[in-house]
Design a protein around this motif. Structure first.
Motif, PDB file in Angstrom:
ATOM      1  N   THR A 101      -8.783 -13.658  -3.211  1.00 25.97           N
ATOM      2  CA  THR A 101      -9.212 -12.809  -2.100  1.00 25.97           C
ATOM      3  C   THR A 101     -10.515 -13.266  -1.455  1.00 25.97           C
ATOM      4  N   ASP A 102     -11.279 -14.128  -2.144  1.00 24.49           N
ATOM      5  CA  ASP A 102     -12.539 -14.620  -1.585  1.00 24.49           C
ATOM      6  C   ASP A 102     -12.393 -15.949  -0.838  1.00 24.49           C
ATOM      7  N   LEU A 103     -11.184 -16.499  -0.824  1.00 18.23           N
ATOM      8  CA  LEU A 103     -10.973 -17.806  -0.225  1.00 18.23           C
ATOM      9  C   LEU A 103     -11.274 -17.779   1.269  1.00 18.23           C
ATOM     10  N   ARG A 104     -12.080 -18.778   1.724  1.00 13.49           N
ATOM     11  CA  ARG A 104     -12.444 -18.875   3.138  1.00 13.49           C
ATOM     12  C   ARG A 104     -11.791 -20.083   3.816  1.00 13.49           C
ATOM     13  N   ASN A 105     -11.536 -21.134   3.048  1.00 13.78           N
ATOM     14  CA  ASN A 105     -11.022 -22.378   3.612  1.00 13.78           C
ATOM     15  C   ASN A 105      -9.903 -22.909   2.726  1.00 13.78           C
ATOM     16  N   LEU A 106      -8.720 -23.110   3.308  1.00 12.33           N
ATOM     17  CA  LEU A 106      -7.556 -23.588   2.557  1.00 12.33           C
ATOM     18  C   LEU A 106      -6.963 -24.794   3.260  1.00 12.33           C
ATOM     19  N   ASN A 107      -6.870 -25.910   2.542  1.00 12.51           N
ATOM     20  CA  ASN A 107      -6.332 -27.157   3.094  1.00 12.51           C
ATOM     21  C   ASN A 107      -5.043 -27.517   2.366  1.00 12.51           C
ATOM     22  N   LEU A 108      -3.927 -27.415   3.080  1.00  8.13           N
ATOM     23  CA  LEU A 108      -2.612 -27.762   2.545  1.00  8.13           C
ATOM     24  C   LEU A 108      -2.008 -28.933   3.327  1.00  8.13           C
TER      25      LEU A 108
ATOM     26  N   ASP B 111      -5.508 -25.212   7.170  1.00  9.03           N
ATOM     27  CA  ASP B 111      -5.028 -26.530   7.607  1.00  9.03           C
ATOM     28  C   ASP B 111      -3.678 -26.814   6.962  1.00  9.03           C
ATOM     29  N   VAL B 112      -2.626 -26.802   7.762  1.00 14.07           N
ATOM     30  CA  VAL B 112      -1.282 -27.172   7.303  1.00 14.07           C
ATOM     31  C   VAL B 112      -0.757 -28.293   8.196  1.00 14.07           C
TER      32      VAL B 112
END
Length: 408
Positions: free
Chosen positions: A96-103, A127-128
Motif C-alpha cells: 500500500t505504500d508503493l509509489r513507483n512500480l516498473n514492470l 511503467d509497463v
C-alpha cells in the motif's frame, strides 16, 4: 577499564549484511528497505517476501506472463526451478505504500486484469512499457487513484484504452510505438490534467473532431511518425496552453489554419512531411512561436507575409525543399535583412536593392516588386477531411474473453 572500540565502517557493514539477509528478497538488490530492485532475474512472479513498506519496486526485464480462463492462449512454459509461484491478480495488494512500480520489458506480459493493481492506492508512477500488451481491462486502473505518470510505450494496443477514464489525475502519458489508428472524440475526454501526451510512432490516420478539446492543461503533444494526412481547421481546438507540438514524419500535404487556438505555442515540428502548400495565415495566431521546423517537405515557395506576424520567431529550418527562387519568394530578402534569428536551408540568393527597395531574388538577379500584404487567404477545409468526416466505433468496446494476470 577496557572498552572495545568498533569502527563506523564495521558497524555499517554489519547493519547492511543484517538488512540484506532479513529484509531483501532473495536475488534482489535493496539499497534501503523501501527501494527494491528485482529486475533482469528471469522471475515469473513477484517475490513473496517483499516488505510492505516498499515505495519503489523494479521488476523490469523478467518473465511475467498471462493466461486466460478459457485457454485461448498457450500457457507460459513451466519450469520446476522457477524462482517464484504463479502470480494472480491482487499480488500487489499488500504494498500500500508503493509509489513507483516498473514492470517494463516483460515480453510475456500481454494482458492486464481488472484487479492487477488492487491495493496500490498511493502509486504515482507505473511503467509497463516494452511488453506485448494488446488488451487492458477497462477497470484495471480504477485502484490507482494517485497515479500521475503512466508509460505504455512499445506494446501492441490498437486503440487508446478506455481504462484511462479511471485515472483523471495523470499528467504524463506515453502510448508511443503501439498500433493505434484512430483518436476518437471521447478517447481522451477524462485526461483533463495531462501535461505531456506522447502518441509518436503509431498508425494514426484519423483524428475525430474535438478529440483534444478537454486537454486544457496540455503542454507537450507528440503526434510524430504517424499516417496523418489532413489537418482540418479547428482540429486542435482547446489546447490553449500547448507549448510544443510534434507533427513530423506524417503525410501532411497542406497547412491551412489548424493552429489558430495555439496561442502559447513555442515549438512546432512539421518536418519530413509532404507539404506543398502553406496558407499565408497558417501561423498568424502563433505570437509566441520561437521554433519552426519545415525541412524535408515539398515546398517551392513561402507565401508573403508568413513569418512577418511571428514576432518571437528565432529558429526557422527549411532545408531539403525544392525552392523556386522567383519573385514570389522575393519578400524574404527584405525580411531576412532585419531578422535577428536563425534561418537555415533556404538556398536562394537573397539580396535587397537599396536604390529601388525591390528584391533581387531570381537566379538572373532580375528586379522584383514586392506584392502588397494580402491578409485575406483561404482557410477552407480540404475536400477529404478525414478527421471530421470519418466516424468509427470504438474498437475497445469488444472484449473477447476475461483474462487473468497469471504466470508460471
Amino acid at each position: 577499564m577496557f572498552f572495545p572500540i568498533f569502527s563506523v565502517s564495521a558497524f555499517l557493514l554489519s547493519f547492511e549484511l543484517h538488512f540484506s539477509a532479513s529484509a531483501c528478497p532473495a536475488l534482489c538488490k535493496c539499497y534501503t528497505e523501501e527501494v527494491i530492485h528485482c529486475n533482469n532475474l528471469g522471475l515469473t512472479a513477484l517475490p513473496e517476501d517483499i516488505t510492505a513498506s516498499a515505495t519503489y519496486l523494479n521488476q523490469a526485464g523478467n518473465l511475467l506472463c498471462i493466461l486466460s480462463f478459457f485457454q485461448l492462449f498457450p500457457p507460459c512454459p513451466f519450469n520446476s526451478d522457477s524462482l517464484a509461484k504463479p502470480q494472480y491478480p491482487g499480488t500487489f495488494v499488500a504494498l500500500t505504500d508503493l509509489r513507483n512500480l516498473n514492470l517494463s520489458a516483460n515480453s510475456r506480459l500481454t494482458y492486464l486484469h481488472a484487479y492487477t493493481f488492487q491495493g496500490l492506492s498511493n502509486l504515482i508512477s507505473l511503467d509497463v512499457s516494452h511488453c506485448n500488451i494488446f488488451e487492458i481491462h477497462p477497470l484495471v486502473f480504477s485502484h490507482l487513484v494517485s497515479l500521475e505518470i503512466l508509460d505504455l510505450t512499445s506494446n501492441k494496443m490498437r486503440y487508446i484504452p478506455h481504462a484511462l477514464s479511471k485515472v483523471p489525475n495523470i499528467t504524463r502519458l506515453s502510448l508511443e510505438k503501439n498500433n493505434i489508428e484512430v483518436i476518437g472524440k471521447n478517447s481522451l475526454m477524462f485526461q483533463t490534467s495531462l501535461h505531456t501526451l506522447n502518441l509518436r510512432k503509431n498508425r494514426i490516420w484519423v483524428i475525430q473532431g474535438e478529440a483534444f478539446i478537454h486537454l486544457n492543461e496540455l503542454h507537450n503533444l507528440n503526434l510524430g511518425h504517424n499516417n496523418i494526412s489532413d489537418l482540418p481547421n479547428q482540429l486542435i481546438e482547446g489546447l490553449i496552453h500547448l507549448k510544443t507540438m510534434y507533427l513530423e514524419a506524417n503525410r501532411i500535404t497542406a497547412i491551412r489554419c489548424p493552429f489558430s487556438s495555439l496561442i502559447n505555442l513555442k515549438k512546432l515540428y512539421l518536418n519530413n512531411n509532404r507539404i506543398v502548400y502553406i496558407s499565408r495565415n497558417a501561423f498568424s495566431s502563433l505570437k509566441e512561436l520561437e521554433f519552426l521546423h519545415l525541412s524535408r517537405n515539398h515546398l517551392a515557395s513561402i507565401p508573403h507575409p508568413l513569418f512577418l506576424r511571428l514576432p518571437k520567431l528565432r529558429h526557422i529550418f527549411l532545408s531539403y525543399n525544392s525552392w523556386n527562387c522567383d519573385c514570389d519568394m522575393g519578400w524574404l530578402a527584405q525580411w531576412n535583412a532585419s531578422y535577428r534569428g536563425v534561418l537555415e536551408g533556404l538556398h536562394c540568393s537573397l539580396a535587397a536593392s537599396r536604390a529601388t527597395k525591390a528584391t533581387g531574388f531570381s537566379p538572373n538577379s532580375s528586379q522584383c516588386t514586392l506584392r502588397p500584404d494580402e491578409t485575406k487567404d483561404a482557410c477552407e477545409e480540404t475536400p477529404t477531411n478525414t478527421a471530421q468526416r470519418q466516424r468509427f466505433p470504438a474498437a475497445s468496446l469488444v472484449l473477447t474473453c476475461t483474462l487473468v494476470l497469471f504466470c508460471f
